[in-house]
Write an enzyme that holds these catalytic residues in place. Structure first.
Site, mmCIF file in Angstrom:
data_model
loop_
_atom_site.group_PDB
_atom_site.id
_atom_site.type_symbol
_atom_site.label_atom_id
_atom_site.label_comp_id
_atom_site.label_asym_id
_atom_site.label_seq_id
_atom_site.Cartn_x
_atom_site.Cartn_y
_atom_site.Cartn_z
ATOM 1 N N GLU A 137 0.787 -1.239 0.000
ATOM 2 C CA GLU A 137 0.000 0.000 0.000
ATOM 3 C C GLU A 137 0.822 1.295 0.000
ATOM 4 O O GLU A 137 0.590 2.185 0.814
ATOM 5 C CB GLU A 137 -0.976 -0.012 1.190
ATOM 6 C CG GLU A 137 -1.847 -1.261 1.208
ATOM 7 C CD GLU A 137 -2.810 -1.335 2.385
ATOM 8 O OE1 GLU A 137 -2.669 -0.575 3.342
ATOM 9 O OE2 GLU A 137 -3.729 -2.188 2.322
ATOM 10 N N GLU A 244 -6.102 -10.973 -1.371
ATOM 11 C CA GLU A 244 -6.955 -10.785 -0.186
ATOM 12 C C GLU A 244 -8.429 -10.771 -0.582
ATOM 13 O O GLU A 244 -9.210 -9.947 -0.110
ATOM 14 C CB GLU A 244 -6.579 -9.470 0.530
ATOM 15 C CG GLU A 244 -5.114 -9.373 0.877
ATOM 16 C CD GLU A 244 -4.741 -8.122 1.671
ATOM 17 O OE1 GLU A 244 -5.632 -7.445 2.202
ATOM 18 O OE2 GLU A 244 -3.528 -7.818 1.742
#
Ligand code: GLA
Length: 339
Positions: A137, A244
């Site tokens: 991220e 995910e």
């Protein structure tokens, strides 16, 4: 007659020609559901127990009990491990960024700490994790700025990204190294992710793939958006892992808290979405070699607490009793029709 879960095909077997099928786990979930996980999944990721703050809560104090036992479980059952994650702005001890007076540490000190962290963690499991999410991220997605403003960026500068991958590669030359992010199908953010990975490749950085988190819902992103992102990332010639995956039954801004069970309409939409998403992923199977759900079954998901605290969600292929949902049956049909 309703099929019981021991009569159904194993999920990972259904996709064996295409990609691994993974689940995020914890030591507690393995203790409670080990046989079920081993039957349906051939890859696991620690949901939390390998994040920086958990393996190195204080400088030089490494705690590997949980991670060790996850590897032992995986190896005893022939399951692969995706390591997650080495460098992130969240779930990282604040000590990492401090000097002895509590001020901001220097670039040299932070790089040395990063090196120690990566060497120790990746080195301990060298040859045992088939992939690592090296950086998580790092792209900014609230403004038109390129990189997220983090202490990593502020203290080290943009080259922290390249350095992290080089350190990980040194510690385990055989592990596949990934850049991982969310909102990865957003047309603006995906261009930034592509730019970042392109620039790492241009600097000969040892990066092997892009992790698309896949925290999606039953309404979006559209198949077209997902396809466009897959095309863009695949054009870099790297691997893609879906890292995910979960399909929330709520839109992100839906704050409802009254539901005790998913509605029939939600389950129908979820089933359609799973079928069309996996059909798309199969189209990209030459690039995709691992698809991980961010959980095992609907009895537990991080979405029970996010974005609305204490609200139950039902994002997976198996229900709260670990029985296959209609979504599972659709994937069984999809893979049967392809073989
Ligand atoms: C991000 C992280 C994951 C996890 C989820 C929420 O996606 O990559 O490790 O923390 O948020 O569970």
């Amino acid at each position: 007659m309703k099929q019981t879960s021991s009569e159904i095909p194993a999920l990972h077997e259904m996709f064996r020609e295409a990609f691994k099928i993974g689940a995020a786990v914890s030591t507690g979930i393995i203790a409670a559901q080990g046989p079920f996980i081993a039957r349906h999944y051939n890859s696991i990721t620690a949901e939390n127990e390998m994040k920086p703050a958990l393996v190195q809560p204080q400088e030089g104090e490494f705690t590997f009990e949980a991670a060790d036992s996850i590897f032992e479980y995986a190896e005893a059952h022939g399951i692969g491990v995706r390591g997650h994650t080495l460098l992130w702005h969240n779930q990282t001890g604040d000590w990492m960024f401090r000097d002895t007076e509590g001020g901001t540490c220097s670039r040299e000190q932070l790089l040395a700490r990063l090196q120690t962290h990566i060497n120790t963690v990746v080195g301990r499991y060298r040859g045992r994790a088939y992939a690592w999410d090296v950086v998580n991220e790092a792209i900014e997605d609230k403004t038109d700025q390129y990189l997220r403003d983090t202490q990593w960026l502020e203290i080290i500068g943009e080259d922290y990204l390249r350095q992290a991958f080089e350190m990980a590669h040194q510690a385990d030359p055989d592990a596949l190294l990934f850049y991982n992010d969310y909102n990865e199908t957003d047309p603006v953010k995906s261009v930034k992710i592509h730019k970042l990975v392109r620039s790492l490749l241009d600097q000969n950085t040892p990066i092997h793939g892009i992790g698309m988190q896949g925290h999606w819902n039953i309404y979006g992103p559209s198949i077209e958006e997902i396809r466009n992102a897959l095309k863009l990332y695949a054009s870099l010639g790297l691997k893609i892992h879906i890292t995910e995956l979960d399909l929330s039954v709520f839109r992100h801004d839906d704050k409802r808290t009254d539901l005790k069970a998913p509605t029939a309409e939600m389950l129908k939409l979820q089933e359609e979405r799973y079928a069309e998403i996996f059909a798309l992923l199969l189209e990209f199977k030459d690039s995709i070699d691992s698809v991980t759900f961010w959980g095992v079954a609907d009895d537990y998901t991080w979405l029970d607490g996010f974005p609305v605290r204490g609200r139950k969600n039902w994002p997976f292929l198996f229900d709260e009793q670990k029985q296959p949902k209609a979504s599972f049956a659709r994937l069984a049909d999809l893979t049967a029709s392809q073989s």
